[in-house]
Design a protein around this motif. Structure first.
Motif, PDB file in Angstrom:
ATOM      1  N   GLU A 115       0.824  -1.357   0.144  1.00 20.93           N
ATOM      2  CA  GLU A 115       0.071  -0.513  -0.028  1.00 20.93           C
ATOM      3  C   GLU A 115       0.746   1.249  -0.033  1.00 20.93           C
ATOM      4  N   TRP A 116       1.520   1.278   1.205  1.00 18.88           N
ATOM      5  CA  TRP A 116       2.437   2.681   1.195  1.00 18.88           C
ATOM      6  C   TRP A 116       3.642   2.718  -0.577  1.00 18.88           C
ATOM      7  N   PHE A 117       4.134   1.413  -0.654  1.00 17.05           N
ATOM      8  CA  PHE A 117       4.526   2.222  -2.906  1.00 17.05           C
ATOM      9  C   PHE A 117       4.213   2.118  -3.514  1.00 17.05           C
ATOM     10  N   ASN A 120       3.356   5.594  -3.094  1.00 15.98           N
ATOM     11  CA  ASN A 120       4.528   6.382  -3.079  1.00 15.98           C
ATOM     12  C   ASN A 120       5.820   6.520  -4.667  1.00 15.98           C
ATOM     13  N   ALA A 121       4.766   5.303  -5.539  1.00 12.78           N
ATOM     14  CA  ALA A 121       5.448   5.621  -6.311  1.00 12.78           C
ATOM     15  C   ALA A 121       4.868   5.909  -7.733  1.00 12.78           C
ATOM     16  N   ASN A 122       5.991   6.634  -8.647  1.00  9.80           N
ATOM     17  CA  ASN A 122       6.201   7.791  -9.348  1.00  9.80           C
ATOM     18  C   ASN A 122       5.472   7.559 -10.511  1.00  9.80           C
TER      19      ASN A 122
END
Length: 122
Positions: A115-117, A120-122
């Motif tokens: 979930e964090w990825f 925060n993924a571009n």
């Protein structure tokens, strides 16, 4: 009157710096003599060859001055650190938040990495 003891490695660094300074001075005198003799024999002219002349001096003597300054500075730093009082650094524990490594690790385990990825993924 208190006598401060100079660290043996500082003395070695100072001696090496002095020897390099003497060598740099000798090399600069010899370089000047060489360039002067070339100018007198019309093998090189000063105008138009400034870069080559300065480069010759830098390659033959100036770098040793830099090395001597570096070694002298290192000797001075070593002398100051070896003869001075020991510095004690104390760290205070923060008042808020987890107080132990295990508590901080347990908080990190609760986060969902996927979930964090995604967030925060571009």
């Amino acid at each position: 009157m208190s006598k401060k003891k100079i660290h043996v490695f500082s003395i070695i660094l100072y001696v090496l710096a002095g020897l390099l300074t003497l060598y740099a001075a000798w090399a600069a005198v010899e370089s000047h003599g060489y360039i002067s003799s070339m100018v007198e024999q019309n093998q090189i002219s000063v105008s138009g060859s400034e870069y080559d002349i300065v480069n010759f001096y830098m390659a033959n003597s100036a770098q040793y001055v830099l090395f001597a300054v570096t070694l002298g500075t290192l000797g001075w730093i070593l002398q100051k650190n070896a003869s001075g009082p020991a510095n004690h650094v104390t760290f205070e524990r923060p008042q808020a938040g987890p107080s132990s490594f295990q508590e901080r690790r347990n908080e990190a385990d609760g986060e969902d990495f996927e979930e964090w990825f995604r967030n925060n993924a571009n």
